[in-house]
Design an enzyme around this catalytic site. Structure first.
Site, PDB file in Angstrom:
ATOM      1  N   ARG A  54      92.419 126.413  32.147  1.00 22.85           N
ATOM      2  CA  ARG A  54      91.846 124.914  31.604  1.00 22.85           C
ATOM      3  C   ARG A  54      91.281 125.082  30.240  1.00 22.85           C
ATOM      4  O   ARG A  54      91.362 124.289  29.339  1.00 22.85           O
ATOM      5  CB  ARG A  54      90.542 124.527  32.550  1.00 22.85           C
ATOM      6  CG  ARG A  54      89.484 125.500  32.809  1.00 22.85           C
ATOM      7  CD  ARG A  54      88.306 124.932  33.261  1.00 22.85           C
ATOM      8  NE  ARG A  54      87.460 125.885  33.828  1.00 22.85           N
ATOM      9  CZ  ARG A  54      85.989 125.623  33.814  1.00 22.85           C
ATOM     10  NH1 ARG A  54      85.796 124.514  33.538  1.00 22.85           N
ATOM     11  NH2 ARG A  54      85.227 126.490  33.992  1.00 22.85           N
ATOM     12  N   GLU A  80      89.608 107.400  37.616  1.00 25.00           N
ATOM     13  CA  GLU A  80      90.995 107.977  37.615  1.00 25.00           C
ATOM     14  C   GLU A  80      92.115 107.086  37.797  1.00 25.00           C
ATOM     15  O   GLU A  80      93.139 107.142  36.895  1.00 25.00           O
ATOM     16  CB  GLU A  80      90.972 109.167  38.452  1.00 25.00           C
ATOM     17  CG  GLU A  80      90.261 110.230  38.227  1.00 25.00           C
ATOM     18  CD  GLU A  80      88.839 109.819  38.785  1.00 25.00           C
ATOM     19  OE1 GLU A  80      87.987 110.855  38.890  1.00 25.00           O
ATOM     20  OE2 GLU A  80      88.730 108.953  39.565  1.00 25.00           O
ATOM     21  N   PHE A 136      91.781 114.644  41.744  1.00 26.34           N
ATOM     22  CA  PHE A 136      91.748 113.220  41.512  1.00 26.34           C
ATOM     23  C   PHE A 136      92.888 112.717  40.672  1.00 26.34           C
ATOM     24  O   PHE A 136      93.342 111.832  40.986  1.00 26.34           O
ATOM     25  CB  PHE A 136      90.627 113.050  40.459  1.00 26.34           C
ATOM     26  CG  PHE A 136      89.040 113.415  40.899  1.00 26.34           C
ATOM     27  CD1 PHE A 136      88.862 113.370  42.401  1.00 26.34           C
ATOM     28  CD2 PHE A 136      88.188 114.050  40.121  1.00 26.34           C
ATOM     29  CE1 PHE A 136      87.591 113.923  42.828  1.00 26.34           C
ATOM     30  CE2 PHE A 136      87.110 114.727  40.702  1.00 26.34           C
ATOM     31  CZ  PHE A 136      86.565 114.405  42.241  1.00 26.34           C
ATOM     32  N   ASP A 176      82.422 124.125  44.970  1.00 28.20           N
ATOM     33  CA  ASP A 176      82.731 122.571  45.149  1.00 28.20           C
ATOM     34  C   ASP A 176      83.106 122.442  46.494  1.00 28.20           C
ATOM     35  O   ASP A 176      83.137 121.186  47.102  1.00 28.20           O
ATOM     36  CB  ASP A 176      83.579 122.121  44.022  1.00 28.20           C
ATOM     37  CG  ASP A 176      83.047 122.142  42.753  1.00 28.20           C
ATOM     38  OD1 ASP A 176      81.608 122.231  42.632  1.00 28.20           O
ATOM     39  OD2 ASP A 176      83.585 121.830  41.637  1.00 28.20           O
ATOM     40  N   ARG A 187      90.527 127.026  37.239  1.00 35.68           N
ATOM     41  CA  ARG A 187      89.176 126.959  36.916  1.00 35.68           C
ATOM     42  C   ARG A 187      88.756 128.468  36.428  1.00 35.68           C
ATOM     43  O   ARG A 187      88.031 128.560  35.705  1.00 35.68           O
ATOM     44  CB  ARG A 187      87.959 126.494  37.885  1.00 35.68           C
ATOM     45  CG  ARG A 187      86.514 126.723  37.524  1.00 35.68           C
ATOM     46  CD  ARG A 187      85.646 126.105  38.827  1.00 35.68           C
ATOM     47  NE  ARG A 187      84.394 126.247  38.548  1.00 35.68           N
ATOM     48  CZ  ARG A 187      83.408 125.951  39.383  1.00 35.68           C
ATOM     49  NH1 ARG A 187      83.609 125.782  40.598  1.00 35.68           N
ATOM     50  NH2 ARG A 187      82.063 126.261  39.017  1.00 35.68           N
TER      51      ARG A 187
END
Length: 311
Positions: free
Chosen positions: A9, A57, A82, A116, A166
């Protein structure tokens, strides 16, 4: 440099800035996640060409589609859950169906999103995106490949889905010699007994697993498939012919992703046994990324153990 650990990322954000210096028509859209997707780097460098669409989104995909018809090259950015999940209908109908020149930068893919939890750990995005006609699906393995992939996506005319992680991963490619080509797999290690075909984060882990197999007297070829669609059928078919035993490895469901793509190719062209290593038919869970990779057997030891158990 080789061995340095960088999250792809971050590579995405850095590549956008470099491309932005050369191309005035590159615009970046985000959905209130610029700090996380690293498009904040582009926003800081080119604030007039960065659009925060808020937590909307689906709307962002529509805006990107419209901007592409006006000559811009938009990179619509959000978490994979998303970008591919929540906005699937808009990606399919507003971008895929009219074959518009929109690039989707999907970060935080797979179980390595970590704490998460299952709601944010998208293990279905490759399956969703490769089912859209004409959609290019790219899943880079390290910093060098990720930056090259962003550049290649910009130069390619048509819809592209780029998958980023990530978690920081080792740099396995030498920038001085590495060449990225959409739809072309890369042989990273030669082998004669079996072939490991991996994509994304598990590529470096697969290389380590191959070393562990070598210690047991097993020669493992390792192939990096950074472009899942279009798939490099030639390199897959050659592996089926040369070793006759294939293991696919992905930080994604074993349903509909790399494993499915390789299995389809092998079944249609040169039948060989394929074992799919990835997230089984389950959701993820909350926990430290490295511990999750260990639990789901997507680290080097887990890959090694699954291959040994199947031989």
């Amino acid at each position: 440099m080789l061995g340095d650990k960088i999250a792809t990322r971050d590579s995405y954000g850095n590549a956008l800035v470099e491309l932005g210096k050369e191309h005035d028509n590159l615009v970046v859209l985000d959905a209130d996640l610029a700090e996380a997707t690293k498009t904040v780097k582009f926003r800081n460098a080119f604030p007039d060409r960065h659009i925060d669409c808020g937590i909307a989104e689906a709307n962002m995909m529509g805006i990107a589609a419209g901007m592409s018809t006006a000559g811009f090259v938009p990179f619509a950015s959000s978490f994979a859950m998303f970008a591919a999940g929540r906005a699937f209908e808009q990606v399919r109908n507003a971008i895929g169906y009219p074959k518009l020149n929109v690039k989707i930068g999907a970060t935080h893919a797979g179980i390595s999103v970590g704490e998460d939890g299952a709601t944010h750990q998208c293990n279905e995005d490759i399956a969703l995106m490769r089912a859209i006609p004409g959609m290019v699906v790219i899943n880079p393995a390290d910093d060098v490949e990720a930056r090259a992939a962003v550049k290649a996506a910009f130069e390619y005319y048509g819809p592209c889905y780029l998958r980023f992680g990530r978690l920081a991963v080792p740099t396995i490619n030498d920038e001085a010699t590495y060449k990225f080509e959409i739809g072309k797999g890369v042989e990273l290690r030669k082998g004669t007994d079996l072939t490991i075909i991996a994509t994304g984060l598990p590529v470096s882990e697969s290389l380590e697993a191959a070393k562990m197999l070598e210690a047991d007297g097993i020669s493992a070829q390792v192939i990096n498939i950074h472009t899942i669609k279009p798939l490099d059928k030639d390199i897959v078919i050659e592996a089926a012919k040369s070793t006759g035993r294939i293991f696919t490895v992905e930080e994604h469901s074993i349903i509909g992703g790399l494993g499915s793509a390789v299995s389809e190719c092998v079944a249609e062209n040169h039948p060989a046994k394929v074992t799919r290593i990835g997230v089984k038919d389950v959701f993820g869970e909350s926990g430290p990324a490295k511990e999750l990779l260990k639990k789901y057997e997507l680290d080097a030891e887990g890959i090694y153990k699954q291959i040994k158990a199947s031989l």
